[in-house]
Design a protein around this motif. Structure first.
Motif, short mmCIF file in Angstrom:
data_model
loop_
_atom_site.label_atom_id
_atom_site.label_comp_id
_atom_site.label_asym_id
_atom_site.label_seq_id
_atom_site.Cartn_x
_atom_site.Cartn_y
_atom_site.Cartn_z
N TRP A 100 -65.50 1.53 55.28
CA TRP A 100 -65.84 1.83 53.90
C TRP A 100 -67.30 1.41 53.68
O TRP A 100 -67.73 0.38 54.20
CB TRP A 100 -64.96 1.04 52.93
N VAL A 101 -68.04 2.19 52.90
CA VAL A 101 -69.44 1.89 52.62
C VAL A 101 -69.69 1.95 51.11
O VAL A 101 -69.21 2.88 50.43
CB VAL A 101 -70.38 2.90 53.31
N ASP A 102 -70.42 0.98 50.57
CA ASP A 102 -70.79 1.03 49.15
C ASP A 102 -71.54 2.32 48.85
O ASP A 102 -72.48 2.68 49.55
CB ASP A 102 -71.70 -0.16 48.80
N GLU A 103 -71.13 2.99 47.79
CA GLU A 103 -71.81 4.22 47.37
C GLU A 103 -73.28 3.99 47.10
O GLU A 103 -74.11 4.84 47.37
CB GLU A 103 -71.16 4.71 46.05
N THR A 104 -73.59 2.84 46.53
CA THR A 104 -74.96 2.54 46.11
C THR A 104 -75.39 1.17 46.61
O THR A 104 -74.57 0.38 47.12
CB THR A 104 -75.07 2.53 44.57
#
Length: 344
Positions: A100-104
């Motif tokens: 999972w990766v932070d959108e921002t």
């Protein structure tokens, strides 16, 4: 709390020059520089990591709100253009696990929530003492009109006051937090139940499925003002502001990349887990758990990726997919922030 805090205040010229996005070293200014104190940087680093380990992870850390799930896979990492520097070679295959990766980038509002809940004090907010001499709290601020140092230490500069005591983040909740050190980013990630991305992961999600492109939007630089927050014009004094932002921009100010991630290029540099090596791609077999953990001394810098609002096509090109840069782990700068990832 680390004992030998923020030794970068002794004006170590090496990372002042590195963080100006310069590809060539500038001539040394005529300046009296205080003798570097004798400190045990290994203990300093370990003490800081120990402090971070005591931070309690937030109760809702299992949440993936505001994150994008990436399936992972293989890609070719490394330079793909004539602007690529020696540390971007050799190109090599990387395998990225599902994450999972932070959108921002982490915003001021998100970082404030962390500070309010934990009471954490950032690197730039801490004064310290070495051999009986006291040093005030502060951080590095960009000064384009100083012919000798582009980066100057400003007392009272920190994440709440990015350019000094008179500045503020009021009304800028959705702007990326800056003036945070690698240690600060690690502390936030611990609290959030996440971690910083490895350098290989960062290039993977910046490329967003295409390992042949120069920029995340393609190979056409002409599209850059519509796609990325960077410096246009005669760096560092004349910014034409074709991208509509002279300095930082609020997150989601530019279109997301094909993976749905915002500002992975430009806006602010982003901290990665890895210790920086110029020849990293020739020694990937020496990594542990997929990244370089080694810490030797205060000059053993950490990787930063993505470029910033101070990068230009003629001078830095830090927003290229393969561009690498580094900074000392205790350094706060007004153009450096971070985002987090989460293992599945």
């Amino acid at each position: 709390m680390p004992l030998n805090f923020k030794s970068f205040l002794i004006l170590f010229s090496s990372f002042f020059i590195l963080m100006s996005c310069n590809e060539k070293k500038r001539s040394e200014p005529v300046q009296v520089v205080e003798q570097k104190p004798e400190i045990d940087t290994g203990d300093y680093h370990e003490n800081y990591l120990r402090e971070i380990s005591f931070i309690k992870t937030r109760s809702d850390s299992a949440s993936t709100e505001g994150m994008i799930k990436l399936e992972g896979g293989n890609y070719m990492m490394g330079g793909t253009s004539s602007q690529a520097r020696p540390d971007e070679f050799p190109r090599h295959k990387e395998n990225i696990r599902q994450i999972w990766v932070d959108e921002t980038e982490v915003t001021n509002a998100q970082f404030k929530e962390f500070v309010d809940e934990t009471g954490y004090v950032t690197t730039a907010e801490r004064s310290f003492e070495i051999k009986g001499k006291k040093y005030e709290a502060g951080a590095l601020v960009f000064d384009p009109y100083n012919p000798e140092w582009w980066w100057k230490f400003v007392k009272g500069a920190n994440w709440k006051n990015p350019t000094g005591p008179e500045s503020t983040i009021k009304g800028k909740d959705t702007y990326p937090v800056v003036q945070v050190s690698w240690y600060d980013a690690m502390a936030y990630a611990k609290w959030a139940g996440k971690r910083l991305p490895t350098e290989a992961e960062y290039e993977y999600f910046n490329r967003a499925g295409n390992d042949t492109l120069i920029y995340h939007w393609g190979n056409e630089f002409e599209k850059a003002p519509e796609m990325v927050n960077f410096f246009q014009g005669n760096f560092p004094k004349q910014n034409s502001v074709k991208d509509k932002f002279e300095r930082k921009a609020s997150v989601k100010s530019f279109p997301p990349n094909p993976f749905g991630l915002y500002e992975t290029s430009g806006n602010v540099w982003e901290w990665c887990l890895d210790t920086y090596y110029p020849d990293a791609y020739s020694k990937i077999d020496k990594r542990t758990d997929g990244y370089f953990k080694d810490f030797v001394n205060m000059q053993q810098q950490k990787v930063i990726r993505g470029g910033s609002f101070l990068c230009s096509e003629s001078y830095c090109t830090g927003y290229r997919n393969s561009a690498r840069m580094s900074s000392a782990p205790d350094t706060g700068l007004e153009h450096t922030g971070f985002r987090c990832v989460k293992d599945i």
